[in-house]
Design a protein around this motif. Structure first.
Motif, PDB file in Angstrom:
ATOM      1  N   VAL A   2       0.906  -1.257   0.097  1.00  0.00           N
ATOM      2  CA  VAL A   2       0.072  -0.110  -0.010  1.00  0.00           C
ATOM      3  C   VAL A   2       1.044   1.252   0.133  1.00  0.00           C
ATOM      4  O   VAL A   2       1.666   1.565   0.817  1.00  0.00           O
ATOM      5  N   VAL A   3       0.309   2.158  -1.094  1.00  0.00           N
ATOM      6  CA  VAL A   3       1.517   3.458  -0.880  1.00  0.00           C
ATOM      7  C   VAL A   3       0.641   4.473  -0.540  1.00  0.00           C
ATOM      8  O   VAL A   3      -0.393   4.770  -0.810  1.00  0.00           O
ATOM      9  N   ASP A   4       1.034   5.272   0.616  1.00  0.00           N
ATOM     10  CA  ASP A   4       0.566   6.314   1.061  1.00  0.00           C
ATOM     11  C   ASP A   4       1.125   7.578   1.150  1.00  0.00           C
ATOM     12  O   ASP A   4       1.930   7.897   1.562  1.00  0.00           O
ATOM     13  N   LEU A   5       0.933   7.948  -0.288  1.00  0.00           N
ATOM     14  CA  LEU A   5       1.620   8.937  -0.945  1.00  0.00           C
ATOM     15  C   LEU A   5       0.550   9.877  -1.796  1.00  0.00           C
ATOM     16  O   LEU A   5      -0.187   8.960  -2.770  1.00  0.00           O
ATOM     17  N   SER A  23       4.407  16.640  -1.651  1.00  0.00           N
ATOM     18  CA  SER A  23       4.172  15.364  -1.497  1.00  0.00           C
ATOM     19  C   SER A  23       3.723  15.003   0.105  1.00  0.00           C
ATOM     20  O   SER A  23       4.163  15.463   0.961  1.00  0.00           O
ATOM     21  N   LEU A  24       2.580  14.442   0.228  1.00  0.00           N
ATOM     22  CA  LEU A  24       1.877  14.330   1.444  1.00  0.00           C
ATOM     23  C   LEU A  24       1.729  12.805   1.797  1.00  0.00           C
ATOM     24  O   LEU A  24       1.319  12.052   0.692  1.00  0.00           O
ATOM     25  N   SER A  25       1.932  12.512   2.996  1.00  0.00           N
ATOM     26  CA  SER A  25       1.770  11.159   3.394  1.00  0.00           C
ATOM     27  C   SER A  25       1.147  11.192   4.802  1.00  0.00           C
ATOM     28  O   SER A  25       1.020  12.373   5.239  1.00  0.00           O
TER      29      SER A  25
END
Length: 65
Positions: A2-5, A23-25
């Motif tokens: 899972v990419v949280d970006l 870029s936000l995570s």
């Protein structure tokens, strides 16, 4: 995996020659803002220790090499 970006790009209002990339995570935000010949960076503030992550925006010219 899972990419949280989430990524954003754009311009500063009123400055057609500017460039903004963010870029936000769930953990942090990183970014660059270029406008009027200057570059600003957005990044987590490392000197504040643990706890919620605070972020700072700084003129790149004021940062150590």
């Amino acid at each position: 995996m899972v990419v949280d970006l989430t990524l954003f790009r754009g311009k500063v209002a009123g400055d057609p020659g500017s460039r903004v990339v963010l870029s936000l995570s769930s953990d942090a935000a990183l970014g660059v803002i270029e406008t009027t010949g200057r570059r600003f960076v957005l990044a987590p503030e490392p000197s504040l220790g643990s706890g919620p992550r605070l972020h700072a925006i700084a003129d790149e010219r004021t940062l150590p090499p």
